[in-house]
Design a protein around this motif. Sequence first.
Motif, PDB file in Angstrom:
ATOM      1  N   CYS A 582      -7.157 -39.128  26.000  1.00  0.00           N
ATOM      2  CA  CYS A 582      -6.350 -40.018  26.848  1.00  0.00           C
ATOM      3  C   CYS A 582      -6.931 -40.108  28.256  1.00  0.00           C
ATOM      4  N   MET A 583      -7.682 -41.169  28.512  1.00  0.00           N
ATOM      5  CA  MET A 583      -8.263 -41.385  29.841  1.00  0.00           C
ATOM      6  C   MET A 583      -7.187 -41.415  30.924  1.00  0.00           C
ATOM      7  N   ASP A 584      -6.064 -42.042  30.612  1.00  0.00           N
ATOM      8  CA  ASP A 584      -5.011 -42.243  31.607  1.00  0.00           C
ATOM      9  C   ASP A 584      -4.514 -40.914  32.164  1.00  0.00           C
ATOM     10  N   ILE A 585      -4.297 -39.944  31.275  1.00  0.00           N
ATOM     11  CA  ILE A 585      -3.813 -38.639  31.721  1.00  0.00           C
ATOM     12  C   ILE A 585      -4.940 -37.839  32.362  1.00  0.00           C
ATOM     13  N   PHE A 586      -6.152 -37.995  31.857  1.00  0.00           N
ATOM     14  CA  PHE A 586      -7.287 -37.314  32.478  1.00  0.00           C
ATOM     15  C   PHE A 586      -7.428 -37.737  33.936  1.00  0.00           C
ATOM     16  N   GLU A 587      -7.226 -39.002  34.207  1.00  0.00           N
ATOM     17  CA  GLU A 587      -7.349 -39.510  35.578  1.00  0.00           C
ATOM     18  C   GLU A 587      -6.264 -38.961  36.501  1.00  0.00           C
ATOM     19  N   GLN A 588      -5.178 -38.447  35.918  1.00  0.00           N
ATOM     20  CA  GLN A 588      -4.111 -37.876  36.738  1.00  0.00           C
ATOM     21  C   GLN A 588      -4.364 -36.423  37.109  1.00  0.00           C
ATOM     22  N   GLN A 589      -5.406 -35.819  36.536  1.00  0.00           N
ATOM     23  CA  GLN A 589      -5.707 -34.423  36.831  1.00  0.00           C
ATOM     24  C   GLN A 589      -6.341 -34.291  38.218  1.00  0.00           C
TER      25      GLN A 589
END
Length: 661
Positions: A582-589
Amino acid sequence: MNIEQKSVNAIRVLAADTVQKANSGHPGMPLGSAAMAYELWANHLTHNPKNPKWVNRDRFILSAGHASSLLYSLLHLFGYGLTIEDMKNFRQDNSLTPGHPEYGHTVGVEATTGPLGAGMGMAVGMAMAQAHMAATFNTEDYNVIDHYTFVLGGDGCMEEGISSEAFSLAGTLGLSKLIVLYDSNNITIEGNTDLAFTEDVNKRMEAFGFQTLTVEDGNNLEEISKAIELAKSEKTKPSFITVKTKIAFGCPAKEGSESSHGSPLGEENVKALRDNLGWEEQEAFVIPQDVYDNFAQKAKKGQEVEDNWNKLFKAYCEKYPEKKELWDKYFAVIDDEKLLNCDEFWSYEDKPQATRSLSGNMINRLAKIMPNFWGGSADLGPSNKTVIKDGGSFSKNNYLGRNIHYGVREFAMAAIANGITLYGGTKTFVGTFFVFSDYLKPMARLAALMKIPVTYVLTHDSIGVGEDGPTHEPIEQLAMLRAMPNINVFRPADATETAAAWYSAITSKNTPTVLALSRQNLPQIEGSSKEALKGGYIIAESIKAKPDAIIIASGSEVSLAVDAKKELMEKGFDIRVVSMPCMDIFEQQSDEYKEKILPQTVEKRLVVEAGSSICWGKYLGFKGKSVTIDTFGASAPANVLFKKYGFTVENVVNKALSMLK
């Protein structure tokens, strides 16, 4: 002029002033439909402005969202907290009165509307949720869920295909608590509806299974009232009320003209409107006190109705403590920590399985944990693996059913899921083939915009569909959905990642989730872990802290990347494999975490994914390469296609070597 008529005209004048001040908006429909809106809100709609989230309130959705000045005028006059200053700030930055109604932004707005017909679909969803909740909680002596869903739309809403999809299902389900108000003024942007829309709408609705009623004079409050009462008295089918109106009613130069649809009336025409209506106040945004008093008196009834309901609910809870316990479960927030540490939730058989099948297991595990968990598919339940075992079918004869059969109606299905979620009390999901996410995307976009956690189970996620060919093989859909703000797109690689995807979806408070799932069996991968909840993580580590290259993959290609790593290690190259479910959640890290997983110093990166390359640029950089697909697929067995498009260990290794050497 009696106070009722004066109150109707107050809505008209306020809506016209609001649009004129902004020099932008749609005054025509608010002027034409003010009478029916007043009659509904003042004398039939059960609502309490002091508690806009009261569970047993009637729902009202303005499907024709361009007529937002009508809704804002109602919310202001009935005391929902919108001030005259808010009305003056219509369509301005950071105002509570945006161009189209936005759920969660303005108190009293039940759904974000604007795309025509969307509100019709969401209203059907709310009516379905109401029927399901009533069947679950009502007893012979206590109707604790007992209210209506009203939706108001115009010709455009009826022309859009989504309304036909949704109403076809609503009629089949016999949703008698659904009442549609059709503002029939025979005008759209380009002119008279005869240009493109001449069908008999009532006959169509009759064919869908609706009771159809017609109000010939859209300004006759008594006639409107009788129609609404008749609709409420119908117990076996939904009702459709055609109310014949004139666009821009009361404005001599604009009445009946398409020019009033999407443009301000003009200062002179607003003055003429006032004079023609006999409105004494010439100053904009000034409403006489007797009008405010009338609206306040009408709104007061809602508090009384809620007070009586609270007494009823208290007695109900005392008599049926088991129902009260179930009620609390329905409205409770899921215990994230408990689910995270639930061994049964995360367990799996160590054998190759399709992620769609693993998702089916998760759905049934969740169904046991959450009695308020229900959903369905667009006629693909067995293929999507979305069937809740022993859950029963939601139908006209069984509103308790947990399996919703949407039929082949992806667009309406997604809108209905929005309505179910907006209604509250339950968690829902929908399913179809991933390639058909094109059909539901506009309503998924609304879910993301409204910040509501609908889950989309989208199976057959790649050329692994095989023989069905390019019409059924998604290529660009991952990129399309990843580009959408506030939606988490998961493409899991195995059982653990599928569980992580479902965990993320079911615990999400403000974000919808897409699960892109394989048709074909995938191996369980050593190194797969709950770290998938961070969106991207190291699934196969390098020996050195700084590897020679990083292979990034998702879904069915992760195991391929791990196998390629082994060959490259044998050739003397130190490789890290990163799974990116999930790119979207990775970007939130945090930046620190992202740097740990994908250090900037490692510029040799290879992406492996059976879909478009377009969304991978920020991870690849200038020195990276990809094994992706930027053409349509073909019709052949899956194993043939994966080889044809380069998804083999040999090709991945050669691509990596072309960077490393």
